[in-house]
Enzyme design. Structure first.
Site, PDB file in Angstrom:
ATOM      1  N   LYS A   6     -51.217 -44.457   3.725  1.00 39.41           N
ATOM      2  CA  LYS A   6     -51.634 -45.010   2.427  1.00 39.41           C
ATOM      3  C   LYS A   6     -52.218 -43.911   1.529  1.00 39.41           C
ATOM      4  CE  LYS A   6     -54.594 -47.878   4.358  1.00 39.41           C
ATOM      5  NZ  LYS A   6     -54.440 -47.451   5.776  1.00 39.41           N
ATOM      6  N   ARG A  51     -59.678 -55.685   2.587  1.00 38.20           N
ATOM      7  CA  ARG A  51     -59.502 -55.528   4.026  1.00 38.20           C
ATOM      8  C   ARG A  51     -59.917 -56.755   4.803  1.00 38.20           C
ATOM      9  NH1 ARG A  51     -59.929 -49.567   4.473  1.00 38.20           N
ATOM     10  NH2 ARG A  51     -59.637 -49.164   6.667  1.00 38.20           N
ATOM     11  N   ARG A  87     -54.372 -35.440  12.245  1.00 36.56           N
ATOM     12  CA  ARG A  87     -54.742 -35.353  10.821  1.00 36.56           C
ATOM     13  C   ARG A  87     -55.862 -34.339  10.604  1.00 36.56           C
ATOM     14  NH1 ARG A  87     -56.296 -40.635   7.501  1.00 36.56           N
ATOM     15  NH2 ARG A  87     -57.792 -40.917   9.182  1.00 36.56           N
ATOM     16  N   ARG A  99     -61.743 -35.909  10.454  1.00 37.06           N
ATOM     17  CA  ARG A  99     -62.625 -37.006  10.041  1.00 37.06           C
ATOM     18  C   ARG A  99     -63.409 -37.534  11.234  1.00 37.06           C
ATOM     19  NH1 ARG A  99     -59.499 -41.316   6.254  1.00 37.06           N
ATOM     20  NH2 ARG A  99     -60.465 -42.732   7.746  1.00 37.06           N
ATOM     21  N   ARG A 131     -60.588 -49.045  15.171  1.00 30.51           N
ATOM     22  CA  ARG A 131     -60.094 -49.282  13.806  1.00 30.51           C
ATOM     23  C   ARG A 131     -58.801 -50.102  13.829  1.00 30.51           C
ATOM     24  NH1 ARG A 131     -59.576 -43.411  12.110  1.00 30.51           N
ATOM     25  NH2 ARG A 131     -58.643 -44.200  10.183  1.00 30.51           N
TER      26      ARG A 131
HETATM   27  P1  AP5 Z   1     -52.992 -40.945   5.796  1.00 37.72           P
HETATM   28  O1  AP5 Z   1     -52.227 -40.919   4.524  1.00 37.72           O
HETATM   29  O2  AP5 Z   1     -54.309 -40.264   5.847  1.00 37.72           O
HETATM   30  O3  AP5 Z   1     -53.094 -42.469   6.340  1.00 37.72           O
HETATM   31  P2  AP5 Z   1     -53.965 -43.685   5.829  1.00 37.72           P
HETATM   32  O4  AP5 Z   1     -53.112 -44.890   5.920  1.00 37.72           O
HETATM   33  O5  AP5 Z   1     -54.569 -43.375   4.497  1.00 37.72           O
HETATM   34  O6  AP5 Z   1     -55.046 -43.717   6.982  1.00 37.72           O
HETATM   35  P3  AP5 Z   1     -56.621 -43.881   6.958  1.00 37.72           P
HETATM   36  O7  AP5 Z   1     -57.083 -43.524   8.329  1.00 37.72           O
HETATM   37  O8  AP5 Z   1     -57.255 -43.127   5.816  1.00 37.72           O
HETATM   38  O9  AP5 Z   1     -56.763 -45.396   6.712  1.00 37.72           O
HETATM   39  P4  AP5 Z   1     -57.957 -46.242   7.050  1.00 37.72           P
HETATM   40  O10 AP5 Z   1     -57.573 -47.482   6.338  1.00 37.72           O
HETATM   41  O11 AP5 Z   1     -58.313 -46.382   8.470  1.00 37.72           O
HETATM   42  O12 AP5 Z   1     -59.211 -45.405   6.474  1.00 37.72           O
HETATM   43  P5  AP5 Z   1     -60.105 -45.567   5.177  1.00 37.72           P
HETATM   44  O13 AP5 Z   1     -60.460 -44.195   4.729  1.00 37.72           O
HETATM   45  O14 AP5 Z   1     -59.505 -46.513   4.215  1.00 37.72           O
HETATM   46  O15 AP5 Z   1     -52.027 -40.349   6.939  1.00 37.72           O
HETATM   47  C1  AP5 Z   1     -52.482 -40.212   8.267  1.00 37.72           C
HETATM   48  C2  AP5 Z   1     -51.872 -38.944   8.879  1.00 37.72           C
HETATM   49  O16 AP5 Z   1     -50.460 -39.123   8.987  1.00 37.72           O
HETATM   50  C3  AP5 Z   1     -52.082 -37.677   8.048  1.00 37.72           C
HETATM   51  O17 AP5 Z   1     -52.254 -36.591   8.917  1.00 37.72           O
HETATM   52  C4  AP5 Z   1     -50.772 -37.525   7.263  1.00 37.72           C
HETATM   53  O18 AP5 Z   1     -50.493 -36.179   6.957  1.00 37.72           O
HETATM   54  C5  AP5 Z   1     -49.765 -38.092   8.258  1.00 37.72           C
HETATM   55  N1  AP5 Z   1     -48.633 -38.753   7.632  1.00 37.72           N
HETATM   56  C6  AP5 Z   1     -48.636 -39.549   6.527  1.00 37.72           C
HETATM   57  N2  AP5 Z   1     -47.421 -40.018   6.279  1.00 37.72           N
HETATM   58  C7  AP5 Z   1     -46.608 -39.517   7.244  1.00 37.72           C
HETATM   59  C8  AP5 Z   1     -45.218 -39.655   7.537  1.00 37.72           C
HETATM   60  N3  AP5 Z   1     -44.421 -40.403   6.766  1.00 37.72           N
HETATM   61  N4  AP5 Z   1     -44.717 -39.019   8.629  1.00 37.72           N
HETATM   62  C9  AP5 Z   1     -45.530 -38.256   9.419  1.00 37.72           C
HETATM   63  N5  AP5 Z   1     -46.848 -38.078   9.193  1.00 37.72           N
HETATM   64  C10 AP5 Z   1     -47.378 -38.710   8.122  1.00 37.72           C
HETATM   65  O19 AP5 Z   1     -61.401 -46.308   5.767  1.00 37.72           O
HETATM   66  C11 AP5 Z   1     -62.301 -45.635   6.616  1.00 37.72           C
HETATM   67  C12 AP5 Z   1     -63.497 -46.541   6.885  1.00 37.72           C
HETATM   68  O20 AP5 Z   1     -64.180 -46.830   5.632  1.00 37.72           O
HETATM   69  C13 AP5 Z   1     -63.196 -47.914   7.489  1.00 37.72           C
HETATM   70  O21 AP5 Z   1     -63.045 -47.858   8.885  1.00 37.72           O
HETATM   71  C14 AP5 Z   1     -64.442 -48.704   7.046  1.00 37.72           C
HETATM   72  O22 AP5 Z   1     -65.545 -48.376   7.842  1.00 37.72           O
HETATM   73  C15 AP5 Z   1     -64.703 -48.166   5.654  1.00 37.72           C
HETATM   74  N6  AP5 Z   1     -64.002 -48.954   4.622  1.00 37.72           N
HETATM   75  C16 AP5 Z   1     -63.021 -48.505   3.782  1.00 37.72           C
HETATM   76  N7  AP5 Z   1     -62.608 -49.500   2.988  1.00 37.72           N
HETATM   77  C17 AP5 Z   1     -63.340 -50.595   3.315  1.00 37.72           C
HETATM   78  C18 AP5 Z   1     -63.353 -51.932   2.860  1.00 37.72           C
HETATM   79  N8  AP5 Z   1     -62.522 -52.367   1.899  1.00 37.72           N
HETATM   80  N9  AP5 Z   1     -64.211 -52.792   3.435  1.00 37.72           N
HETATM   81  C19 AP5 Z   1     -65.067 -52.398   4.398  1.00 37.72           C
HETATM   82  N10 AP5 Z   1     -65.096 -51.159   4.897  1.00 37.72           N
HETATM   83  C20 AP5 Z   1     -64.231 -50.243   4.355  1.00 37.72           C
END
Ligand code: AP5
Length: 217
Positions: A17, A90, A129, A162, A173
């Site tokens: 994402k 979420r 990552r 991270r 997660r």
């Molecule tokens: P990446 O693009 O980083 O993936 P992502 O889907 O963004 O993954 P996240 O881990 O950031 O999502 P998340 O939802 O768990 O975390 P968030 O920060 O929102 O890609 C991942 C890896 O794959 C990278 O190395 C990339 O290079 C590689 N890649 C990408 N595409 C590829 C492809 N096509 N082929 C091969 N490799 C590829 O949330 C973190 C925390 O914040 C949560 O756990 C929670 O505690 C809090 N939080 C955030 N939002 C909320 C909310 N709305 N409500 C409550 N708590 C929240």
């Protein structure tokens, strides 16, 4: 897409994402809003927040709905471009809150796009990552390595792992996603607002699909 419209990127941790949302927003001149990034930044600049919020994030748990809803409403109110929303909503309660706040502030959820990849691939992607703590650029040691080991191509900062990319937190997660976020997917599907995209190809292939499904938005 013009005006106060939102494209939501949905999908499990590691599906891509952030990688895709950042690029899509940059190339379309939309605003990229990722609640995870906003929370991580907030923790850095507001120590009073750090303990409470960071402890949820480091455990792979969700930060309480009321807190995140308020944050998102304020961010939307201060935006004057279309928005790519990553990481929100979420929970069902967040999805309902988003509908209420968009109505109140005159925004519209244009579509919700579900990115899909199998679990083994998600774990592989997250384990390899690396991210830039300065500009937020996302790398992968296997699929998108930086040109110079551990150094950001964009801004020269040393890349980091991270805190929530440890194996046990990744598992938590993924389980939180199944329990609390999959109902959000159903919520948009039932309303006919969901588009599904296979996100298992290369980043470029996935980007081409997302570009296509958002072309008229
Ligand atoms: P990446 O693009 O980083 O993936 P992502 O889907 O963004 O993954 P996240 O881990 O950031 O999502 P998340 O939802 O768990 O975390 P968030 O920060 O929102 O890609 C991942 C890896 O794959 C990278 O190395 C990339 O290079 C590689 N890649 C990408 N595409 C590829 C492809 N096509 N082929 C091969 N490799 C590829 O949330 C973190 C925390 O914040 C949560 O756990 C929670 O505690 C809090 N939080 C955030 N939002 C909320 C909310 N709305 N409500 C409550 N708590 C929240």
């Amino acid at each position: 897409m013009t005006g106060k419209k939102i494209v939501i990127l949905l999908g499990p941790p590691g599906v891509g994402k952030g990688t895709q949302g950042r690029r899509l927003a940059e190339e379309r001149d939309w605003r990229y809003l990722a609640t995870g990034d906003v929370l991580r930044e907030g923790v850095k600049v507001r120590p009073a927040l750090a303990e409470a919020v960071k402890s949820y994030m480091d455990r792979g748990e969700l930060v309480p709905d009321a807190f995140v809803n308020e944050l998102v409403e304020a961010l939307l109110e201060s935006s004057d471009q279309p928005v790519v929303l990553d990481g929100y909503p979420r929970t069902l309660s967040q999805a309902e809150a988003l509908d209420q706040m968009t109505e109140k502030i005159g925004w519209q959820v244009h579509s919700a796009i579900l990115m899909k990849v199998n679990e083994e691939e998600l774990v592989d992607r997250l384990t390899a990552r690396r991210v830039c703590p300065q500009c937020g650029e996302i790398y992968n040691l296997k699929t998108q390595p930086p040109q110079q080991d551990d150094i950001c191509d964009r801004c020269g900062q040393v890349l980091i792992v991270r805190d929530d990319d440890k194996a046990e937190v990744i598992r938590r997660r993924l389980s939180v996603y199944q329990q609390l976020t999959e109902p959000v997917v159903e919520y948009y599907r039932r309303q006919g607002r969901l588009t599904e995209v296979d996100a298992s190809g290369s980043p470029q292939e996935v980007y081409a699909k997302l570009w296509q499904v958002t072309i008229n938005q």
